[in-house]
Scaffold this motif. Structure first.
Motif, PDB file in Angstrom:
ATOM      1  N   TYR A 113       0.846  -1.270  -0.051  1.00  0.00           N
ATOM      2  CA  TYR A 113      -0.104   0.072  -0.118  1.00  0.00           C
ATOM      3  C   TYR A 113       0.957   1.302   0.009  1.00  0.00           C
ATOM      4  CZ  TYR A 113      -4.029  -3.074   1.165  1.00  0.00           C
ATOM      5  OH  TYR A 113      -5.076  -3.866   1.381  1.00  0.00           O
ATOM      6  N   VAL A 114       0.922   2.032  -1.138  1.00  0.00           N
ATOM      7  CA  VAL A 114       1.320   3.313  -0.984  1.00  0.00           C
ATOM      8  C   VAL A 114       0.398   4.507  -0.698  1.00  0.00           C
ATOM      9  CG1 VAL A 114       2.662   4.977  -2.590  1.00  0.00           C
ATOM     10  CG2 VAL A 114       2.868   2.399  -2.945  1.00  0.00           C
ATOM     11  N   GLU A 163      -5.008   9.167   0.253  1.00  0.00           N
ATOM     12  CA  GLU A 163      -5.204   8.066  -0.873  1.00  0.00           C
ATOM     13  C   GLU A 163      -4.323   6.917  -0.716  1.00  0.00           C
ATOM     14  OE1 GLU A 163      -7.203  10.631  -4.484  1.00  0.00           O
ATOM     15  OE2 GLU A 163      -4.953   9.885  -4.680  1.00  0.00           O
ATOM     16  N   ALA A 164      -4.680   5.769  -1.120  1.00  0.00           N
ATOM     17  CA  ALA A 164      -3.610   4.503  -1.223  1.00  0.00           C
ATOM     18  C   ALA A 164      -3.729   4.130  -2.683  1.00  0.00           C
ATOM     19  CB  ALA A 164      -4.322   3.622  -0.096  1.00  0.00           C
ATOM     20  N   GLU A 221      -2.349   1.729  -9.232  1.00  0.00           N
ATOM     21  CA  GLU A 221      -3.729   1.861  -9.036  1.00  0.00           C
ATOM     22  C   GLU A 221      -4.400   2.424  -7.640  1.00  0.00           C
ATOM     23  OE1 GLU A 221      -4.484  -2.110 -11.883  1.00  0.00           O
ATOM     24  OE2 GLU A 221      -4.706  -2.413  -9.607  1.00  0.00           O
ATOM     25  N   LYS A 222      -5.461   3.066  -7.798  1.00  0.00           N
ATOM     26  CA  LYS A 222      -5.928   3.654  -6.819  1.00  0.00           C
ATOM     27  C   LYS A 222      -6.797   2.618  -6.180  1.00  0.00           C
ATOM     28  CE  LYS A 222      -8.957   7.501  -5.089  1.00  0.00           C
ATOM     29  NZ  LYS A 222      -9.594   8.924  -5.515  1.00  0.00           N
ATOM     30  N   LEU A 223      -6.751   2.640  -4.633  1.00  0.00           N
ATOM     31  CA  LEU A 223      -7.403   1.439  -3.919  1.00  0.00           C
ATOM     32  C   LEU A 223      -8.591   2.093  -3.040  1.00  0.00           C
ATOM     33  CD1 LEU A 223      -4.248  -0.503  -2.617  1.00  0.00           C
ATOM     34  CD2 LEU A 223      -5.856  -0.813  -4.598  1.00  0.00           C
ATOM     35  N   LYS A 229      -5.770   0.359   6.993  1.00  0.00           N
ATOM     36  CA  LYS A 229      -4.886   0.417   5.777  1.00  0.00           C
ATOM     37  C   LYS A 229      -5.410  -0.048   4.378  1.00  0.00           C
ATOM     38  CE  LYS A 229      -1.353  -2.431   5.406  1.00  0.00           C
ATOM     39  NZ  LYS A 229       0.022  -3.078   5.510  1.00  0.00           N
ATOM     40  N   ARG A 230      -6.305  -1.357   4.787  1.00  0.00           N
ATOM     41  CA  ARG A 230      -6.715  -1.793   3.500  1.00  0.00           C
ATOM     42  C   ARG A 230      -8.186  -1.258   2.844  1.00  0.00           C
ATOM     43  NH1 ARG A 230      -6.938  -7.216   7.270  1.00  0.00           N
ATOM     44  NH2 ARG A 230      -7.656  -5.525   8.521  1.00  0.00           N
ATOM     45  N   SER A 231      -8.871  -0.612   3.593  1.00  0.00           N
ATOM     46  CA  SER A 231     -10.121  -0.083   3.258  1.00  0.00           C
ATOM     47  C   SER A 231     -10.093   1.439   3.253  1.00  0.00           C
ATOM     48  CB  SER A 231     -11.432  -0.946   3.765  1.00  0.00           C
ATOM     49  OG  SER A 231     -11.285  -0.215   5.254  1.00  0.00           O
ATOM     50  N   GLY A 232      -9.373   2.086   4.055  1.00  0.00           N
ATOM     51  CA  GLY A 232      -9.350   3.463   4.187  1.00  0.00           C
ATOM     52  C   GLY A 232     -10.546   3.989   5.225  1.00  0.00           C
TER      53      GLY A 232
END
Length: 410
Positions: A289-290, A311-312, A318-320, A380-383
């Motif tokens: 995750y960036v 944003e991640a 790719e935007k997550l 971190k995974r979903s925001g």
């Protein structure tokens, strides 16, 4: 440590007798530290060795009873043998009436006696965080020199036992280093103000003495080089084989920040992403995750409202997810396991205040906006938001992880 005699100081300098300390080192029975001592309207950089038991001065460099050295510390480090490398910007003797010139020198000082073992010229870029970087048993620093009437910036290797330059890599003419060099895998990454990126192999030993005429011509083996087109806005971020650089470009309508991902293996630009807003902190990467935070630009014709957008991205750009908050970003994102932490501030209306000086005691009400600080935890995974902590005080530091908790200074 005694102050300079009052008779040698003006009244103003005696009243503001401020000592600036540089570094603190210790061994079994000795304390070592540098100070800049005000003297005759200038400052004198001095490295002291003190006896721990009674504070007696073992030695001082330079010996102020024998010479006066005016200037300032730029760096102070200790090598494996305990000797010191002091980087000082010092005034050079000048003709009467002429303005003294300043020169940056590296001094190697014996820790047992305080005597100078050697000195070497060293011009340091003012923006760089550290004047000298130690890699294994060698030292590297940035220097500038005149070569055939032109200014040339280079990174140089300094032999710790001799004080001589044994390795040198010069940048193209007119280019300077934009951020502190990054040392990794016995190599170094250099990013210049024009957006050039060099990945350079460091020498295996300091017996690779440069040949005559090679000192300013090169000397470092370039593994690869690339160009991202603009000076970086932040220091580079490295994760495994990925190198991230944030640059900016100006269009007719706005200033756009760009995230560039460069392969550390071959220097190829794998992807770039335009950000319509102002990136506020270096990006961080963890577990694929960036993550970065920025202040989004307001649509044309609309009033700008302070806000933060996180944003991640995936490692392929790719935007997550995204997460937006009102206010201003106050810290670099901190990733621990599967959580992202950051601090934000926003202006709120203060409660009405009573002016007790008014007649009749009724007073008048006044309301001034106050700054409120909040610490956020985001998945971190979903925001998605996990929790928020409102601080009663001004948050003055970055968030610091400690044994599963967060430490913050106010």
């Amino acid at each position: 440590i005694r102050r300079p005699p009052r008779s040698t100081q003006s009244r103003s300098s005696a009243a503001s007798d401020v000592y600036k300390r540089q570094g603190l080192f210790k061994d079994n029975d000795t304390l070592y530290f540098g100070v800049e001592i005000p003297f005759r309207g200038k400052s004198m950089p001095v490295l002291y060795a003190l006896n721990k038991s009674d504070g007696a001065i073992k030695w001082q460099f330079p010996d102020r009873t024998k010479e006066e050295l005016f200037g300032a510390f730029k760096d102070l480090i200790q090598d494996d043998s305990g000797n010191f490398l002091a980087v000082m910007e010092v005034e050079q003797p000048a003709l009467k009436g002429a303005k003294p010139e300043k020169k940056t020198l590296v001094y190697c000082i014996d820790k047992s006696s305080g005597t100078q073992m050697w000195e070497a010229p060293c011009e340091i870029e003012g923006k760089l965080a550290s004047a000298v970087t130690k890699v294994k048993d060698k030292y590297y620093f940035i220097k500038q020199a005149d070569f055939e009437g032109k200014k040339v910036t280079s990174i140089a290797g300094l032999a710790p036992d001799k004080g001589s330059i044994f390795w040198n890599f010069s940048l193209p003419e007119g280019d300077t280093i934009a951020e502190p060099p990054v040392f990794i895998n016995n190599n170094v990454i250099i990013v210049t103000t024009t957006g050039k990126v060099f990945y350079i192999a460091l020498p295996d030993n300091h017996e690779e003495i440069l040949k005559p005429g090679e000192k300013m011509a090169g000397g470092g083996r370039v593994i690869w080089q690339t160009n991202v087109g603009a000076s970086p806005a932040f220091p580079v971020t490295i994760s495994e084989s990925r190198l991230y650089l944030i640059t900016s470009k100006i269009t007719d309508r706005e200033n756009i920040f760009v995230i560039n991902m460069v392969s550390l293996e071959d220097g190829g630009l794998r992807w770039s992403r335009d950000i319509h807003g102002v990136i506020k902190t270096p990006l961080v990467e963890s577990g694929g995750y960036v993550i970065y935070g920025f202040a989004p630009a307001a649509p044309p014709g609309e009033k700008e409202v302070p806000s933060i957008k996180f944003e991640a991205l995936s490692i392929v750009g790719e935007k997550l997810w995204e997460n937006e908050k009102t206010g201003n970003l106050e810290s670099t994102p901190l990733i621990i396991d599967d959580k992202v932490y950051f601090t934000a501030s926003r202006m709120i209306e203060a409660s009405a205040a009573i002016d007790a000086s008014s007649e009749g005691g009724e007073g008048t009400s006044a309301s001034e906006p106050e700054k409120e600080y909040e610490i956020y935890a985001v998945d971190k995974r979903s925001g998605k938001d996990l929790w928020t902590h409102k601080s009663k005080y001004i948050v003055a530091t970055e968030l610091i992880p400690y044994e599963g908790n967060l430490i913050v200074g106010t």
